[in-house]
Design a protein around this motif. Structure first.
Motif, PDB file in Angstrom:
ATOM      1  N   MET A  24     -29.016 -81.098 -44.152  1.00  0.00           N
ATOM      2  CA  MET A  24     -28.679 -80.093 -43.147  1.00  0.00           C
ATOM      3  C   MET A  24     -29.569 -80.201 -41.914  1.00  0.00           C
ATOM      4  N   GLY A  25     -30.529 -81.122 -41.950  1.00  0.00           N
ATOM      5  CA  GLY A  25     -31.408 -81.332 -40.803  1.00  0.00           C
ATOM      6  C   GLY A  25     -32.687 -80.540 -40.856  1.00  0.00           C
ATOM      7  N   ARG A  26     -33.076 -80.098 -42.064  1.00  0.00           N
ATOM      8  CA  ARG A  26     -34.245 -79.246 -42.192  1.00  0.00           C
ATOM      9  C   ARG A  26     -35.489 -79.994 -42.655  1.00  0.00           C
TER      10      ARG A  26
ATOM     11  N   VAL B  63     -39.408 -71.397 -34.486  1.00  0.00           N
ATOM     12  CA  VAL B  63     -40.260 -72.224 -35.330  1.00  0.00           C
ATOM     13  C   VAL B  63     -41.087 -73.176 -34.481  1.00  0.00           C
ATOM     14  N   ILE B  64     -42.258 -73.508 -34.996  1.00  0.00           N
ATOM     15  CA  ILE B  64     -43.174 -74.421 -34.308  1.00  0.00           C
ATOM     16  C   ILE B  64     -43.232 -75.723 -35.094  1.00  0.00           C
ATOM     17  N   GLY B  65     -42.671 -76.776 -34.516  1.00  0.00           N
ATOM     18  CA  GLY B  65     -42.713 -78.088 -35.147  1.00  0.00           C
ATOM     19  C   GLY B  65     -43.710 -79.024 -34.505  1.00  0.00           C
ATOM     20  N   THR B 217     -40.694 -80.220 -41.610  1.00  0.00           N
ATOM     21  CA  THR B 217     -39.893 -79.478 -42.593  1.00  0.00           C
ATOM     22  C   THR B 217     -39.717 -78.037 -42.137  1.00  0.00           C
ATOM     23  N   THR B 218     -38.482 -77.619 -41.992  1.00  0.00           N
ATOM     24  CA  THR B 218     -38.199 -76.339 -41.341  1.00  0.00           C
ATOM     25  C   THR B 218     -38.881 -75.166 -42.031  1.00  0.00           C
ATOM     26  N   SER B 219     -38.788 -75.102 -43.357  1.00  0.00           N
ATOM     27  CA  SER B 219     -39.337 -73.913 -44.023  1.00  0.00           C
ATOM     28  C   SER B 219     -40.862 -73.880 -43.980  1.00  0.00           C
ATOM     29  N   THR B 234     -47.177 -68.820 -47.745  1.00  0.00           N
ATOM     30  CA  THR B 234     -46.501 -69.449 -48.882  1.00  0.00           C
ATOM     31  C   THR B 234     -46.432 -70.962 -48.727  1.00  0.00           C
ATOM     32  N   ASP B 235     -45.939 -71.424 -47.571  1.00  0.00           N
ATOM     33  CA  ASP B 235     -45.802 -72.874 -47.391  1.00  0.00           C
ATOM     34  C   ASP B 235     -45.939 -73.329 -45.937  1.00  0.00           C
ATOM     35  N   ASP B 236     -46.200 -72.423 -45.014  1.00  0.00           N
ATOM     36  CA  ASP B 236     -46.293 -72.808 -43.606  1.00  0.00           C
ATOM     37  C   ASP B 236     -47.606 -73.555 -43.327  1.00  0.00           C
ATOM     38  N   ASN B 237     -47.512 -74.603 -42.557  1.00  0.00           N
ATOM     39  CA  ASN B 237     -48.718 -75.316 -42.134  1.00  0.00           C
ATOM     40  C   ASN B 237     -48.353 -76.338 -41.089  1.00  0.00           C
TER      41      ASN B 237
END
Lengths: 134, 389
Positions: A24-26, B63-65, B217-219, B234-237
């Protein structure tokens, strides 16, 4: 108002659920935190489930997750095709997202991420596997 | 352009001036470091939603990528800093015809008309190419004006590669060099023999940041907020490509500490296998600032839960001392000849546990800085004051 999601996959299905989310592009490995059905787990407990926290998702993504429960495959980005060039097949994707392989709960911004995780895992009788004490 | 929370200091940008007394400039101090970073999560021109840009992360919950370090920007905006950086592409505006753009094959045509390159597809793929010298690990802004039928600008770390992505429409992209080579290949995506033409102009490559912090990774992506980047615990970094030095180091962050913590949460840190070379700055369940390095876990005395506070730590293997700071006071000090890992890069919002993220931070981060100096309380307070403590 934000939409926040806690997604949970069984250990058996997590690899393929992650491949669906990646298609899905994630990006890779979205669901990564370990959980178990055993209470008070030690850091090295074997996970029975994995979960993710995604705060501030779009309504479209939330709807796509709802579609999982209905057996609906999500739309893919332009140029990405199920079963081609390393993308998981549609058949495997459908099996991965079917209940109880994948579950999710969504919350409004009134709840902290920690509260969301706790409520979601509680609903399935799961417990966070902690990191080693540092 | 609106810049929120750009740190102001009395003599911003006076590089090389003294740093003491009333003339302290955080911009100048950070620029004087031999290496380091400064992520300002309150600005609206340093963060992007994807790890290659270009869509900014400047609205609530975006979101910050990718976060760019402003350590060398001297108080300027991104646009201002880029304008002063050397242009790495020769004849990117095609003012000198096809000079510097090598013919890399194809039996179509490549001509410059009115200062615009026109590539027309033949029966074999027509290509013009330029290979640049870059610095591995640094981030570059690529921009181009593309038009006509299906233009494509490939980016690669080898002379013929495309592993760093591509641009297919007018705009910009951010890439981090993986080697000392950056190739730019201009082609079309038209069917061979179609005779269709794509146009190329204003091709530019400039260094924008020496140390990027990324998340693909989006999440796992933290979210932009006007109060700082929100990490979910939880999983952000975000992963930097910066490793501590073998000599003195400091790490400083302005954070909003969670009101409760179920386990020790790491604001910034890394360790190699079996905890070797560990360097972690975090908050314990009791709200105490904790610095973990080889030989000592140094806990502060102040309960920081629920506070917006500047925290920091500094280490010096030569003098064998480590110190921590919070607010305007020194929290703890100890003898420890701590050698920090110089191979595992620092993560923000978690520790980098030999490549994997762990012990996630569940608060907001407004600023995070690192450099290679052993600092005292007076210097920490200067930095904290500049960060608006």
């Amino acid at each position: 108002m934000t939409i926040n999601v806690i997604g949970i996959a069984t250990a058996a299905a997590v690899t393929n659920v992650n491949l669906v989310l990646q298609a899905m592009g994630r990006g890779p490995g979205n669901i990564s935190r370990k959980a178990t059905t055993v209470a008070d787990p030690a850091w090295d407990a074997t996970p029975t489930h994995y979960f993710m926290s995604d705060q501030g998702v779009t309504p479209e993504f939330q709807a796509q997750l709802l579609g999982f429960a209905n057996g609906d495959l999500p739309p893919l980005p332009e140029g990405v095709v199920w079963g081609e060039e390393g993308v998981i097949s549609a058949q495997d994707a459908l099996a991965a997202i079917a209940s109880p392989n994948f579950s999710f709960a969504s919350f409004s911004g009134a709840f902290t991420p920690g509260e969301q995780v706790q409520a979601s895992l509680d609903a399935l009788g799961l417990h966070v596997i902690p990191f080693p004490e540092i | 352009m609106l810049i929120r929370g750009v740190v102001s200091s009395p003599v911003r940008g006076v590089v090389g001036s003294g740093f003491g007394g009333d003339t302290f400039s955080l911009d100048a101090f950070m620029a004087s470091q031999s290496a380091g970073f400064w992520y300002n999560f309150l600005r609206d021109d340093t963060m992007f939603q994807k790890d290659v840009g270009p869509t900014p992360a400047d609205g609530p919950n975006e979101v910050i990528g990718l976060a760019l370090s402003q350590r060398l920007w001297g108080g300027q905006t991104r646009t201002g800093y880029l304008a002063g950086q050397p242009e790495l592409v020769a004849n990117g505006d095609f003012a000198s015809g096809l000079d510097n753009w090598a013919d890399a094959g194809g039996n179509g045509s490549a001509v410059v008309v009115g200062g615009v390159l026109q590539i027309t597809e033949g029966t074999s793929r027509e290509e013009r190419r330029q290979v640049l010298t870059v610095v591995a690990g640094r981030t570059y802004r690529i921009s181009a004006t593309l038009g006509g039928s299906l233009p494509v600008l490939y980016l690669g770390s080898t002379t013929s590669g495309a592993n760093l992505g591509n641009i297919q429409a007018t705009g910009e992209r951010f890439i981090t060099a993986t080697t000392t080579t950056l190739s730019i290949r201009l082609q079309t995506l038209n069917t061979l023999g179609s005779g269709l033409t794509a146009t190329f102009d204003d091709i530019s490559v400039r260094e924008v940041s020496q140390v990027p912090a990324t998340q693909s990774t989006t999440s796992f992506k933290p979210k932009f907020q006007t109060t700082g980047a929100a990490f979910d615990g939880t999983d952000d970094n975000l992963l930097t490509n910066y490793t501590a030095g073998s000599g003195a180091n400091f790490m400083i962050a302005k954070v909003v500490v969670p009101a409760s913590l179920a386990e020790t949460q790491v604001i910034i840190g890394a360790n190699a296998a079996l905890d070797a070379g560990r360097v972690r700055l975090g908050i314990t369940t009791a709200g105490r600032l904790r610095l973990s390095v080889e030989g000592v876990d140094l806990d502060g005395s102040t309960d920081l839960r629920g506070q917006t506070v500047v925290v920091g730590a500094t280490t010096d293997p030569v003098s064998g001392q480590v110190r921590t700071f919070a607010g305007s006071s020194q929290q703890a000090a100890s003898a420890a000849a701590a050698a920090l890992t110089t191979t595992i890069p620092l993560r923000i919002g978690a520790r980098n546990n030999d490549g994997a993220a762990a012990n996630f931070f569940g608060g907001s981060i407004q600023h995070v800085l690192a450099g290679r100096e052993f600092i005292d309380l007076a210097r920490f307070n200067q930095i904290a004051n500049a960060l608006g403590a």
